[in-house]
Design an enzyme around this catalytic site. Structure first.
Site, mmCIF file in Angstrom:
data_model
loop_
_atom_site.group_PDB
_atom_site.id
_atom_site.type_symbol
_atom_site.label_atom_id
_atom_site.label_comp_id
_atom_site.label_asym_id
_atom_site.label_seq_id
_atom_site.Cartn_x
_atom_site.Cartn_y
_atom_site.Cartn_z
ATOM 1 N N ASN A 1 1.221 -1.157 -0.071
ATOM 2 C CA ASN A 1 0.012 0.201 0.489
ATOM 3 C C ASN A 1 1.005 1.525 -0.089
ATOM 4 O O ASN A 1 2.087 1.155 -0.509
ATOM 5 C CB ASN A 1 -0.736 -0.067 1.121
ATOM 6 N N ALA B 1 1.202 1.521 11.764
ATOM 7 C CA ALA B 1 0.967 0.536 10.315
ATOM 8 C C ALA B 1 0.250 0.534 9.630
ATOM 9 O O ALA B 1 -1.577 0.684 10.750
ATOM 10 C CB ALA B 1 1.874 -0.224 10.995
ATOM 11 N N ASP C 1 -4.662 -6.129 5.173
ATOM 12 C CA ASP C 1 -5.936 -6.724 5.713
ATOM 13 C C ASP C 1 -5.945 -8.633 5.461
ATOM 14 O O ASP C 1 -6.364 -9.396 6.370
ATOM 15 C CB ASP C 1 -7.023 -6.635 5.737
ATOM 16 N N PRO D 1 -3.899 -11.724 11.155
ATOM 17 C CA PRO D 1 -4.504 -10.829 12.325
ATOM 18 C C PRO D 1 -4.550 -9.977 12.607
ATOM 19 O O PRO D 1 -3.267 -8.561 11.681
ATOM 20 C CB PRO D 1 -3.006 -11.611 13.699
ATOM 21 N N ASP D 2 -5.709 -9.524 13.903
ATOM 22 C CA ASP D 2 -5.697 -7.494 13.496
ATOM 23 C C ASP D 2 -4.639 -7.359 14.771
ATOM 24 O O ASP D 2 -5.252 -8.128 16.190
ATOM 25 C CB ASP D 2 -7.094 -7.585 13.946
ATOM 26 N N ILE D 3 -3.240 -6.779 14.285
ATOM 27 C CA ILE D 3 -2.527 -7.319 15.678
ATOM 28 C C ILE D 3 -2.551 -5.722 16.760
ATOM 29 O O ILE D 3 -2.362 -6.350 17.748
ATOM 30 C CB ILE D 3 -0.998 -5.941 14.955
ATOM 31 N N LYS E 1 -14.894 1.393 14.487
ATOM 32 C CA LYS E 1 -13.735 0.977 15.154
ATOM 33 C C LYS E 1 -12.775 1.027 15.861
ATOM 34 O O LYS E 1 -11.971 -0.465 16.616
ATOM 35 C CB LYS E 1 -12.133 1.611 13.413
ATOM 36 N N LYS F 1 -11.626 -2.473 18.328
ATOM 37 C CA LYS F 1 -10.574 -2.644 18.143
ATOM 38 C C LYS F 1 -10.004 -2.860 19.834
ATOM 39 O O LYS F 1 -9.380 -3.387 19.827
ATOM 40 C CB LYS F 1 -9.933 -2.038 17.151
#
Ligand code: CTP
Length: 404
Positions: free
Chosen positions: A208, A272, A276, A303-305, A337, A341
């Site tokens: 990205n 960062a 995804d 994984p969603d860190i 979000k 999260k």
């Protein structure tokens, strides 16, 4: 500057010992006094004579040296130092330190003191990655030892990967930062930054537009305020912060692993732009052009860190900060979000092409926390970093007043 600081420099027996000669010169040029200690195996790589000549001081290496004991006992030797620096620190030295072993002068000095210890590991990549070394590393971190490096790159043994001792100029900066005092001294802060690269095959990847500039600016501002910063970065164009512990990764999975290894910490900031999804089965060989077009790639979720750190029960940092990259319905999406999260603060920015924020020099933040929403004016990424770090300092000071 390091004037009036005394560094006890322990050189252990690794090929990188030759770099320690340059390190001594740099430490002295910065004003430090250097007391050198050589292990027996270090003498295979550098001579005591050259070390003594550069340090301008006697080299210590014998545990039972009667002259030394008469002049200055080994206990006194380590306690009179402001910092013990082990560079290079071999796998064997790390193992001894983790065990609390004291079978030579170097290990005894480390065990016999409460002077802060900073080590610059250096070893073959397989030795570094071995579970025993990683276990020792975690133990040393838990014991409060500061670890700087190792860098990744070509190694003297012909292999490639992490294990190379950091460059003397970077170790010098780490030493200088160790003595930097500020409102965040004593706070260990983890920062993720940059994009991730998800391989398609050995030559192609999905990426990205993140430049890593905002993450670097935040990490630098934290270092400047005295924080101990672990900076975990994907392949970013921005210069890494000086004085931080830098871990370079490529993929989201590697970033997740590096974050796990860097815990526990007091504060974690997730800047960062993590992919995804990753390609489920990256090609082992370059995918060849085929008649009829490219076959469909199949993806699996990364994984969603941020979420995994924000929602953990043990070792959750006191303050978890996320970023949100949105291109529409900024506040609504970012509010949702933050809840999803589980982070404390969420810094949302509009990264649609018209704003020029992604990859650019400026940022405009909507700061969302339980207490409310605050719109920060558009400013340079360095100014956004300063503002965030000031908010963190206020938070830390408030928390310490509340506890104390
Ligand atoms: N993040 C993370 N790990 C991931 C994805 C995101 O740690 N696998 C973190 C980012 O560093 C950032 C925050 O989560 O702090 C939000 O990232 P963002 O890309 O805005 O959100 P996503 O979770 O990817 O959601 P979406 O793509 O649906 O907007």
């Amino acid at each position: 500057m390091l004037s009036s600081k005394r560094i006890l420099l322990i050189i252990t027996g690794g090929i990188a010992a030759y770099k320690s000669l340059d390190l001594i010169r740099k430490l002295r040029a910065a004003g430090a006094a250097v007391t050198p200690v050589l292990t027996d195996s270090a003498k295979e790589f550098v001579t005591p004579l050259s070390v003594a000549a550069l340090a301008g001081e006697k080299v210590h290496s014998e545990l039972f040296d009667l002259t030394s004991e008469a002049e200055m006992g080994h206990i006194e030797l380590s306690r009179s130092a402001d910092l013990i620096l082990v560079a290079p620190a071999t796998a064997d030295m790390m193992a001894k330190m983790a065990q609390g072993s004291a079978d030579d002068l170097a290990s005894t000095l480390i065990l016999a003191t409460d002077t802060p210890v900073l080590i610059a590991p250096s070893m073959n990549v397989r030795m570094w990655e071995h579970s025993a070394t990683q276990r020792n590393l975690r133990q040393l971190q838990a014991d409060g030892v500061k670890i700087f490096g190792p860098d990744a790159g070509d190694m003297a043994c012909g292999e490639f990967g992490p294990g190379r001792m950091s460059e003397p100029v970077d170790i010098l900066t780490a030493v200088q930062m160790h003595f930097t005092r500020g409102p965040l001294t004593g706070q260990r802060v983890l920062v993720t930054s940059g994009p991730t690269h998800e391989p398609i095959d050995p030559v192609r990847y999905i990426a990205n537009r993140s430049s890593g500039r905002q993450g670097s600016a935040i990490a630098q501002a934290l270092v400047n305020q005295g924080a101990e910063v672990v900076f975990i970065s994907g392949p970013a164009a921005a210069d890494p912060p000086l004085g931080a512990q830098i871990k370079r990764v490529e993929t989201a999975l590697e970033m997740a692993q590096a974050v796990e290894q860097a815990l526990p910490c007091n504060i974690a900031i997730f800047v960062a732009a993590v992919a995804d999804y990753r390609v489920e089965l990256p090609g082992a060989e370059k995918i060849k052009k085929q008649a009829g077009g490219l076959s469909t790639l199949s993806f699996v979720e990364n994984p969603d860190i941020l979420a995994s750190v924000a929602q953990r029960r043990d070792n959750r940092p006191d303050l978890v900060i996320g970023f949100a990259a949105e291109t529409e319905a900024l506040e609504k999406n970012a509010q949702a979000k933050r809840m999803r999260k589980g982070c404390d603060w969420l810094l949302a920015n509009d990264v649609s092409a018209k704003t020029g924020i992604m990859g650019g020099d400026e940022n405009a933040i909507l700061c969302i926390e339980q207490a409310g929403v605050d719109q920060w004016p558009r400013a340079s990424k360095a100014q956004v970093a300063e503002r965030l770090v000031q908010k963190i300092i206020d938070h830390v000071e408030k928390a310490s007043t509340a506890h104390g």
